[in-house]
Design an enzyme around this catalytic site. Structure first.
Site, PDB file in Angstrom:
ATOM      1  N   GLU A   1      23.539 -14.048  41.062  1.00  0.00           N
ATOM      2  CA  GLU A   1      24.252 -14.575  42.224  1.00  0.00           C
ATOM      3  C   GLU A   1      23.301 -14.846  43.386  1.00  0.00           C
ATOM      4  O   GLU A   1      23.579 -14.504  44.532  1.00  0.00           O
ATOM      5  CB  GLU A   1      25.363 -13.609  42.657  1.00  0.00           C
ATOM      6  CG  GLU A   1      26.420 -13.414  41.577  1.00  0.00           C
ATOM      7  CD  GLU A   1      27.624 -12.614  42.025  1.00  0.00           C
ATOM      8  OE1 GLU A   1      27.472 -11.727  42.875  1.00  0.00           O
ATOM      9  OE2 GLU A   1      28.724 -12.894  41.521  1.00  0.00           O
TER      10      GLU A   1
ATOM     11  N   GLU B   1      38.733  -5.012  44.187  1.00  0.00           N
ATOM     12  CA  GLU B   1      38.507  -6.423  44.488  1.00  0.00           C
ATOM     13  C   GLU B   1      39.456  -7.345  43.721  1.00  0.00           C
ATOM     14  O   GLU B   1      39.874  -8.376  44.237  1.00  0.00           O
ATOM     15  CB  GLU B   1      37.046  -6.750  44.130  1.00  0.00           C
ATOM     16  CG  GLU B   1      36.681  -8.194  44.292  1.00  0.00           C
ATOM     17  CD  GLU B   1      35.219  -8.474  43.914  1.00  0.00           C
ATOM     18  OE1 GLU B   1      34.484  -7.516  43.591  1.00  0.00           O
ATOM     19  OE2 GLU B   1      34.828  -9.639  43.930  1.00  0.00           O
TER      20      GLU B   1
ATOM     21  N   ASP C   1      33.551  -9.351  35.264  1.00  0.00           N
ATOM     22  CA  ASP C   1      33.379  -8.844  36.622  1.00  0.00           C
ATOM     23  C   ASP C   1      34.588  -8.044  37.106  1.00  0.00           C
ATOM     24  O   ASP C   1      35.356  -8.550  37.922  1.00  0.00           O
ATOM     25  CB  ASP C   1      33.126 -10.030  37.574  1.00  0.00           C
ATOM     26  CG  ASP C   1      32.708  -9.581  38.959  1.00  0.00           C
ATOM     27  OD1 ASP C   1      32.411  -8.381  39.116  1.00  0.00           O
ATOM     28  OD2 ASP C   1      32.684 -10.418  39.876  1.00  0.00           O
TER      29      ASP C   1
HETATM   30  C1  GCV Z   1      27.935  -7.348  45.515  1.00  0.00           C
HETATM   31  C2  GCV Z   1      31.209  -9.779  42.221  1.00  0.00           C
HETATM   32  C3  GCV Z   1      31.634  -9.621  43.638  1.00  0.00           C
HETATM   33  C4  GCV Z   1      30.454  -9.693  44.588  1.00  0.00           C
HETATM   34  C5  GCV Z   1      29.445  -8.607  44.170  1.00  0.00           C
HETATM   35  C6  GCV Z   1      29.052  -8.880  42.730  1.00  0.00           C
HETATM   36  C7  GCV Z   1      28.104  -7.821  42.183  1.00  0.00           C
HETATM   37  O1  GCV Z   1      30.756 -11.080  41.994  1.00  0.00           O
HETATM   38  O2  GCV Z   1      32.589 -10.589  43.959  1.00  0.00           O
HETATM   39  O3  GCV Z   1      30.926  -9.463  45.877  1.00  0.00           O
HETATM   40  O4  GCV Z   1      28.340  -8.596  45.016  1.00  0.00           O
HETATM   41  O5  GCV Z   1      30.198  -8.858  41.908  1.00  0.00           O
HETATM   42  O6  GCV Z   1      28.573  -6.933  41.510  1.00  0.00           O
HETATM   43  O7  GCV Z   1      26.920  -7.886  42.447  1.00  0.00           O
END
Ligand code: GCV
Length: 708
Positions: free
Chosen positions: A305, A409, A381
């Site tokens: 990411e 989340e 995720d």
């Molecule tokens: C910390 C998901 C979440 C992100 C998070 C990522 C991760 O994509 O939406 O906010 O970033 O996981 O675990 O690194």
């Protein structure tokens, strides 16, 4: 022997449990499960007979002082008066003793390791005493909490207990400006600006709560880390937190940004094979350990990411992890290197679910001994339901850590009630089939991490029921064999009341709650259908994001012909990453667990489900079931009104009401969308969504909390 409250035992004990007064005073939730409310008379009498005084037989330390303070606080609350600390063992004393002073128990204690404890009524120096014994001071602390827990709920304490996993950590996704990524309980509890001079009292209460569960480490900052966290002023701030947490047996760790030396302009590359970079990290580790002698080590998100990592220099994850591992090794530090990766070429790959395995499996055996690879519970995720990650059991030469997400989340944030104990249990007990006699996910682990749901809200977690997820994570990190139901019963008894009229319905609410969320969000193995970026609300229609694997349509693949992601050999073949027995079983939709059906298969709408309904009718039925169950959750909670303090009852009630609205929205929007692609009529009895699809598509969630 490790004993955990079984369901049957828990219900028997709860029948005997002390009843608390029903017209309870308002509470704000700050005390979590450590409320220590007055017990009823006969329970007080029983307890007084077990703790007339408190005696420490060994050398005092900050940790034994914490144990004694907690015992006194707990007993003062439950009995109205704290027993005094005494120098000599006497009848009915509560004695804290390490192995050194108990030669006769040394052999038994030797089986309990550094952190285990035993609890018993016994004779010591000619007196009948209650004994809390351990090999270390932190073991005494854990034993004290276990004894208090049993006392508070009127249960018999565990005879002995030791953790199966040495590393039991929280991961805070907390930024230095106090915004918490995916946090739904206010700001970060770490006030970086005020630190190191001003240490909030909350840090101590945080330490107490975590120690009561056996959590022994905490990563203070977000995995999307900033270089500043490794500069001198921030090291001093982290050291101040470490000083508070140390007596509670909790080590501090930091998330490190891979490109830190380059971004601080102290090197001209972040290439892990560059001697200058290696020297920089070694010096940095030395600097940190000077300030925090028991610093735990680094957590790293790399090449994921948009985060920098070794692949930026054509190196692999092991090159990156091992370079950091070498820097902390002389200090006995560790590196937790995350396997959550889907950068780099995924655009061309057939399935994001395959990427972690593809990148990490070939590296098995190449990581330094002080590196642990931290793997999310599932391959996408933290979805409401995912099959266990195929890396569990696939890297036998590498210590692996589980990463669960406690902050919800994708499960309704701190609004919707979703008890995650059942999800933790489902994953931990899954059989990876990577050994002839079976190997559960737990058996593949060397550590466990939970993405924290803690914030600055007075009740810590935003909603009272989300405290249960912190609790369950900690208890199941200590004992991954624990039953989610028993943990829920313990939590409910301590948090609300040991009155069985409270515990039984609250446990029932908790036990069904996660499945309810799955039903109204992503039933039958669907996943990743939430609103873009903030993740609030349904958005199965999104198809216009830059990367294919950011779009919900990529995951559900619904069209005129059917729905679901074909991960069998005729599709992405992600199934081949699992052990052959699982791959064979899941290759056929008839032998795939129904709850994972559309995770692994793309099926026609008229596919016949075991229920006798078509897939289309089954999907609609799940959405309706989810909505009906949120109404039941609410109704059940309302029956508890006379038994729970008005403030907490009302706060939970407001959230349950909103949860009904959330569930209805998910149901209506998803049905409207899937009908638009399937072109099928709604079967009789299924209510049409009240709005046209365009209205759901137009919904906005400005300023939604927890954004990334
Ligand atoms: C910390 C998901 C979440 C992100 C998070 C990522 C991760 O994509 O939406 O906010 O970033 O996981 O675990 O690194």
């Amino acid at each position: 022997m490790r004993i955990f409250l079984t369901t049957a035992l828990a219900s028997v004990l709860l029948l005997l449990a002390p009843m608390q007064a029903t017209a309870a005073a308002d509470e704000d939730g700050y005390d979590l499960w450590l409320r220590y409310k007055p017990l009823e008379h006969s329970a007080q009498t029983r307890l007084k007979a077990q703790a007339g005084s408190i005696v420490l037989t060994g050398k005092p330390s900050p940790t034994t002082q914490v144990a004694i303070d907690e015992l006194q606080k707990g007993l003062a609350g439950m009995l109205g008066r704290a027993p005094a600390q005494a120098a000599k063992v006497a009848d009915n004393a509560l004695v804290l003793a390490t192995a050194a002073s108990l030669p006769e128990l040394r052999a038994e204690l030797a089986t309990l390791g550094d952190e285990g404890y035993l609890l018993r009524r016994t004779r010591l120096q000619g007196h009948n005493v209650t004994l809390i014994a351990a090999n270390s001071d932190v073991g005494l602390l854990y034993g004290s909490y276990a004894w208090l827990r049993a006392a508070a709920i009127g249960a018999a304490p565990e005879a002995s207990s030791a953790p199966q996993l040495k590393l039991r950590v929280l991961n805070h996704w907390d930024n230095l400006d106090r915004h918490v990524e995916r946090g739904y309980a206010g700001q970060s509890i770490w006030d970086w600006w005020a630190l190191p001079d001003i240490k909030d009292r909350r840090y101590t209460d945080y330490a107490r709560a975590n120690a009561s569960l056996g959590i022994n480490g905490t990563v203070l900052n977000n995995v999307n880390s900033k270089p500043e966290v490794l500069t001198a002023p921030y090291i001093a701030k982290a050291a101040a937190v470490a000083d508070v947490l140390r007596p509670y047996g909790i080590k501090v760790y930091l998330s490190a940004r891979f490109s830190t030396p380059l971004e601080l302009r102290e090197t001209d590359t972040a290439d892990p094979l560059s001697p200058a970079v290696q020297a920089w990290w070694k010096n940095k580790a030395d600097e940190i350990y000077k300030a925090i002698p028991d610093f735990g080590g680094f957590l790293v998100k790399a090449n994921s990411e948009g985060q920098p990592g070794p692949q930026d220099y054509h190196r692999n994850h092991a090159d990156g992890a091992n370079m950091l591992a070498a820097a902390v090794a002389p200090h006995k530090g560790i590196v937790m290197w995350r396997a959550f990766v889907y950068a780099h070429g995924t655009e061309k790959s057939t399935d994001r679910a395959k990427q972690a395995w593809d990148e990490f499996k070939p590296l098995d055996g190449t990581f330094a001994p002080n590196v642990l690879v931290q793997v999310k519970n599932g391959a996408i995720d933290f979805q409401p339901r995912e099959p266990f990650h195929p890396l569990f059991g696939a890297m036998p030469k590498t210590p692996l850590m589980m990463e669960f997400q406690i902050t919800k989340e994708y499960l309704g944030f701190s609004t919707d009630l979703a008890y995650l104990g059942t999800m933790f249990e489902e994953t931990l007990k899954s059989d990876t089939k990577t050994a002839p006699q079976g190997r559960t996910v737990t058996q593949t682990l060397s550590g466990i991490a939970g993405v924290s749901n803690i914030g600055s809200d007075r009740n810590w977690t935003g909603s009272h029921f989300d405290q249960a997820n912190w609790y369950a994570y900690g208890r199941m990190a200590w004992n991954p064999q624990a039953s989610a139901r028993a943990v829920a019963a313990e939590w409910a008894a301590q948090t609300f009341s040991p009155d069985p009229r409270v515990v039984a319905p609250v446990v029932e609410m908790m036990m069904s709650s996660r499945e309810t969320v799955v039903d109204y969000m992503t039933p039958l193995g669907l996943h990743h259908m939430m609103g873009t970026s903030h993740h609030h609300g349904p958005a199965p229609w999104v198809d216009n994001l830059e990367r294919p694997d950011w779009n919900p349509v990529y995951y559900h693949r619904a069209g005129r012909d059917g729905i679901g992601f074909d991960r069998t050999a005729s599709g992405s073949n992600a199934l081949a990453q699992y052990a052959p027995e699982i791959a064979r079983q899941y290759a056929d939709p008839r032998t795939t667990p129904e709850q994972l059906l559309l995770w692994f298969h793309h099926l026609p709408w008229d596919y016949q489900m075991p229920s006798g309904r078509t897939l289309w009718a089954e999907l609609l039925g799940r959405y309706d079931k989810g909505v009906a169950e949120t109404r039941e959750l609410h109704a059940r909670w309302m029956t508890l009104k006379p038994l729970i303090d008005a403030r907490r009852h009302a706060e939970v009630e407001q959230r349950l009401t909103r949860q009904i609205d959330n569930a209805v929205l998910w149901r209506d929007a998803c049905i409207a969308y899937f009908q638009s692609v399937s072109g099928l009529p709604l079967p009789p009895g299924v209510k049409a969504p009240p709005l046209p699809l365009e209205k759901y598509k137009a919904l906005q969630y400005p300023y939604a909390p927890g954004r990334g």
